[in-house]
Design a protein around this motif. Structure first.
Motif, short mmCIF file in Angstrom:
data_model
loop_
_atom_site.label_atom_id
_atom_site.label_comp_id
_atom_site.label_asym_id
_atom_site.label_seq_id
_atom_site.Cartn_x
_atom_site.Cartn_y
_atom_site.Cartn_z
N ASP A 47 29.15 39.36 36.04
CA ASP A 47 30.50 39.58 35.86
C ASP A 47 31.11 38.27 35.61
O ASP A 47 32.26 37.81 35.02
CB ASP A 47 31.30 39.81 37.09
CG ASP A 47 31.77 41.50 37.29
OD1 ASP A 47 31.22 42.19 36.36
OD2 ASP A 47 30.10 41.71 38.71
N ALA A 48 30.59 37.14 36.33
CA ALA A 48 30.87 35.37 36.28
C ALA A 48 30.17 34.13 36.31
O ALA A 48 29.04 34.48 36.71
CB ALA A 48 31.80 35.65 37.32
N LEU A 49 30.74 32.99 36.08
CA LEU A 49 29.45 32.25 36.48
C LEU A 49 30.37 31.40 37.78
O LEU A 49 30.81 31.03 37.13
CB LEU A 49 28.86 32.16 35.53
CG LEU A 49 29.78 30.93 34.10
CD1 LEU A 49 28.65 29.96 32.86
CD2 LEU A 49 29.98 31.52 32.73
N TRP A 50 29.19 30.53 37.78
CA TRP A 50 29.86 29.27 38.83
C TRP A 50 29.23 28.25 38.21
O TRP A 50 28.02 27.86 38.42
CB TRP A 50 29.61 29.67 40.12
CG TRP A 50 29.18 28.64 40.73
CD1 TRP A 50 30.09 27.31 41.26
CD2 TRP A 50 28.88 28.46 42.49
NE1 TRP A 50 29.71 26.33 41.99
CE2 TRP A 50 29.38 26.98 43.23
CE3 TRP A 50 28.28 29.26 42.71
CZ2 TRP A 50 28.09 26.71 43.78
CZ3 TRP A 50 27.87 28.78 44.20
CH2 TRP A 50 27.78 27.34 45.06
N LEU A 51 29.94 27.20 37.95
CA LEU A 51 29.46 25.96 37.14
C LEU A 51 29.49 24.60 38.60
O LEU A 51 30.49 24.87 39.44
CB LEU A 51 29.73 25.11 36.49
CG LEU A 51 29.84 26.41 34.88
CD1 LEU A 51 30.79 25.45 33.59
CD2 LEU A 51 28.52 26.27 34.07
N THR A 87 35.93 28.81 26.74
CA THR A 87 35.74 29.71 25.40
C THR A 87 34.65 31.05 24.98
O THR A 87 35.42 32.36 24.82
CB THR A 87 36.36 29.36 23.78
OG1 THR A 87 37.75 27.98 24.24
CG2 THR A 87 36.67 30.20 22.82
N ARG A 88 33.97 30.58 24.74
CA ARG A 88 32.32 31.56 24.45
C ARG A 88 32.39 32.91 25.73
O ARG A 88 31.71 33.48 25.19
CB ARG A 88 30.76 30.45 24.24
CG ARG A 88 30.27 31.30 24.02
CD ARG A 88 29.98 32.43 23.52
NE ARG A 88 28.53 33.20 22.75
CZ ARG A 88 28.47 33.65 21.86
NH1 ARG A 88 29.39 34.78 21.04
NH2 ARG A 88 27.91 35.00 21.95
N ALA A 89 32.39 31.70 27.09
CA ALA A 89 31.43 33.00 27.64
C ALA A 89 33.34 33.71 27.95
O ALA A 89 32.79 35.10 28.54
CB ALA A 89 31.76 31.75 29.27
N HIS A 90 34.44 33.51 27.65
CA HIS A 90 35.24 34.49 28.17
C HIS A 90 35.52 35.70 27.23
O HIS A 90 35.89 36.69 26.73
CB HIS A 90 36.24 33.88 28.17
CG HIS A 90 36.99 33.42 29.08
ND1 HIS A 90 38.28 32.57 29.07
CD2 HIS A 90 36.64 33.37 30.29
CE1 HIS A 90 38.48 32.09 30.41
NE2 HIS A 90 37.56 32.30 31.07
N ARG A 95 33.86 35.61 33.22
CA ARG A 95 34.66 34.66 33.67
C ARG A 95 33.38 33.70 34.79
O ARG A 95 32.68 33.24 34.69
CB ARG A 95 35.45 35.31 34.82
CG ARG A 95 36.15 35.95 34.60
CD ARG A 95 36.91 37.25 35.89
NE ARG A 95 37.00 38.43 35.67
CZ ARG A 95 38.33 39.01 35.09
NH1 ARG A 95 39.33 37.45 35.16
NH2 ARG A 95 39.03 40.14 35.24
N VAL A 96 34.77 32.22 34.69
CA VAL A 96 34.34 30.98 34.56
C VAL A 96 34.70 30.42 35.85
O VAL A 96 36.41 29.60 36.04
CB VAL A 96 34.40 30.43 33.37
CG1 VAL A 96 33.75 28.48 34.10
CG2 VAL A 96 33.77 31.26 32.48
N ILE A 97 33.27 29.45 37.07
CA ILE A 97 33.90 29.53 37.93
C ILE A 97 33.53 28.07 38.41
O ILE A 97 32.37 27.64 38.21
CB ILE A 97 33.72 30.23 39.32
CG1 ILE A 97 34.54 31.63 39.57
CG2 ILE A 97 34.27 29.40 40.64
CD1 ILE A 97 34.01 32.38 40.45
#
Length: 547
Positions: A47-51, A87-90, A95-97
């Motif tokens: 669902d999301a990635l954390w950087l 932008t690409r992830a969305h 979602r991006v954390i």
């Protein structure tokens, strides 16, 4: 409101930017490389990635020594590259954390440079924990604290004062009793929230506040077993007001979250970080540290779920990250019942994990974890079954723990080796060059994404099946009820939001376990077509047979 929020059952995938994908060929991963590989995460089903940190940094601690929280280090790209990634992830529904590192800065941060140039007692020094030394000439450190990376936690500057660094000497601790520090970090949060990030993982969330007077530690302290104990530098009450302030900030934005890295015991102490007016999530390190022993796991799952439920929060499960030995190797070592413990880095002279056993148990452990109520975090490469790189040469090691410990602790490089994307390509597809920043073990070639894609017995395809089933059934929003089972078997029913039941069985014993009657097998961790028996070190998702 309880029961609402995407994060309550989200699966979040951690990307360690140095090691995900290298777009420019310098041997180090970067933001364009991450952007180019986001389709992998969509196919995986997270669902999301954390950087992990990508900010301006001298990279003395893999980017956790931040010199500028509002810009991208040229090693990884620039703000335009970050915006393109976001932008690409969305666009892909991800979602991006991002990380925020509030306990300390880099020694190259403008604030610390200003502090070194200023006089003792100056406003510039008041942003950090500078103190006079002990003894007649101040030649002894202000207290007896030690660094997490080895050695003393204090370093002396030319004018005779000392500054605190609970981690590397290049990571001076901030003084959070100074209002200027809190205002600065609120500004940092707003900078990234305005760019559109979906949340923050808070590094050392339990460490920003120290006990008044910075007293000596007392009694023995083994940080590998009890990361906090009653130590004056960890889990002080004042951290909670910081988190409440941050919660008020993110609540001004839609659907943004805060997740704590807080190595805190016991369970109810950790649960205080996720009270309704504080953080949304906190990593369940008690679960990560629990050995592959049925009774221990049952106790940890029961206790940590209860602690989170007591404050109305979901639990957050994790098995691996950039700071610990990968669980495919950890579970290949002897498993002993007892208190949870962290496994230090593994070197070529250390006893080596049983790779086949470790992977088998790791697949079962993930199958169990992804059925538990709450959210889950995955670490890059675990979906490939990557083992720890245990035979890195000494001259390749870059974790400051290696030097600070006097070459006694291998550090964390073994879990940070670059991803293998293509088994026959240069640097296994990590980048166009042949020399990634850490050497990849030869066995990574057979574990590369292209070697596992489409192989229904592979670890990659197991993860894809698990995440598809999790998204369909939503056990993360369910309620767990334990089933009667033999001592070395975990049996649990998860009451699902649609009224159905997911029954999960994990055999941690040494002989086959006969599956109960009336259950239809959905998937098995070893990739087999299940019969009536569940082999050792295997877990299965089942459901009642429709009548």
């Amino acid at each position: 409101m309880v029961g609402r929020g995407w994060w309550r059952d989200a699966v979040v995938y951690q990307v360690y930017p140095r090691s995900w994908a290298d777009a420019d060929g310098d041997g180090i991963g970067d933001l364009p490389g991450i952007t180019a590989r986001l389709d992998h995460l969509v196919a995986l089903g997270v669902d999301a990635l954390w950087l992990s940190p990508f900010y301006v940094s001298p990279q003395n601690d893999g980017g956790y020594d931040v010199a500028d929280h509002r810009d991208v280090d040229p090693l990884f790209g620039d703000l335009a590259a970050f915006d393109a990634l976001l932008t690409r992830a969305h666009d892909l529904g991800l979602r991006v954390i991002v990380d925020v590192v509030p306990n300390h800065t880099s020694s190259e941060h403008p604030w610390f440079r200003e502090a070194l140039a200023a006089e003792p007692g100056s406003p510039a020094r008041a942003r950090y924990l500078f103190r006079d030394g002990r003894g007649p000439d101040g030649a002894e450190p202000p207290n007896n604290w030690t660094s997490n990376f080895g050695g003393p936690a204090w370093s002396r500057v030319p004018d005779g004062q000392w500054y605190l660094h609970l981690f590397d000497v290049t990571q001076p601790d901030l003084d959070w009793s100074n209002p200027e520090v809190g205002d600065e970090y609120e500004s940092v949060l707003r900078f990234w929230l305005e760019r559109g990030v979906d949340g923050f993982r808070i590094d050392v969330a339990h460490g920003m506040v120290k006990a008044d007077g910075l007293p000596d530690t007392t009694g023995p302290w083994d940080s590998s077993v009890d990361p906090t104990g009653s130590q004056p530098m960890w889990d002080q009450p004042g951290v909670h007001e910081i988190h409440r302030r941050w919660r008020r900030v993110v609540d001004e934005y839609d659907d943004r979250i805060l997740c704590a890295e807080a190595w805190v015991l016991p369970d109810d102490a950790l649960a205080r970080y996720v009270r309704a007016d504080e953080l949304h999530q906190s990593f369940n390190f008690a679960y990560l540290m629990t050995p592959w022993v049925a009774a221990d796991l049952r106790h940890t799952i029961t206790a940590t779920l209860a602690a989170a439920e007591a404050v109305g929060a979901p639990q957050t499960w994790v098995l691996s990250n950039h700071d610990v030995v990968r669980h495919a190797s950890r579970f290949g070592l002897p498993q002993r019942s007892g208190r949870p413990s962290r496994v230090p880095g593994i070197g070529p002279e250390d006893p080596q994990p049983d790779a086949a056993l470790g992977l088998r148990r790791a697949r079962a452990a993930t199958t169990l974890m992804l059925a538990l109520p709450g959210s889950a975090y995955l670490y890059q490469g675990e979906e490939l079954g990557l083992p720890e790189a245990t035979r890195l040469p000494d001259d390749a090691l870059q974790d400051p723990t290696w030097e600070r410990s006097g070459h006694r602790s291998r550090g964390r490089d073994g879990c940070r080796v670059p991803m293998p994307w293509a088994g026959a390509a240069p640097s296994l597809g990590f980048g166009p060059g042949d020399h990634p920043w850490l050497p990849q073990p030869a066995e990574y070639a057979d574990l590369a994404v292209d070697r596992q894609d489409g192989d229904e017995t592979s670890t990659l395809e197991l993860y894809r099946r698990l995440l598809r089933a999790r998204r369909e059934l939503r056990p993360g929003l369910g309620r767990l009820v334990w089933r009667d089972a033999p001592d070395d078997v975990l049996g649990l029913d998860v009451d699902l939001p649609d009224g159905g039941t997911l029954t999960v069985l994990a055999n941690l014993g040494t002989s086959d376990y006969a599956l109960p009657d009336g259950l239809e097998v959905l998937l098995v961790s070893d990739g087999s077509d299940a019969g009536e028996l569940l082999p050792p070190d295997t877990a299965a998702w089942t459901r009642p047979v429709a009548r």
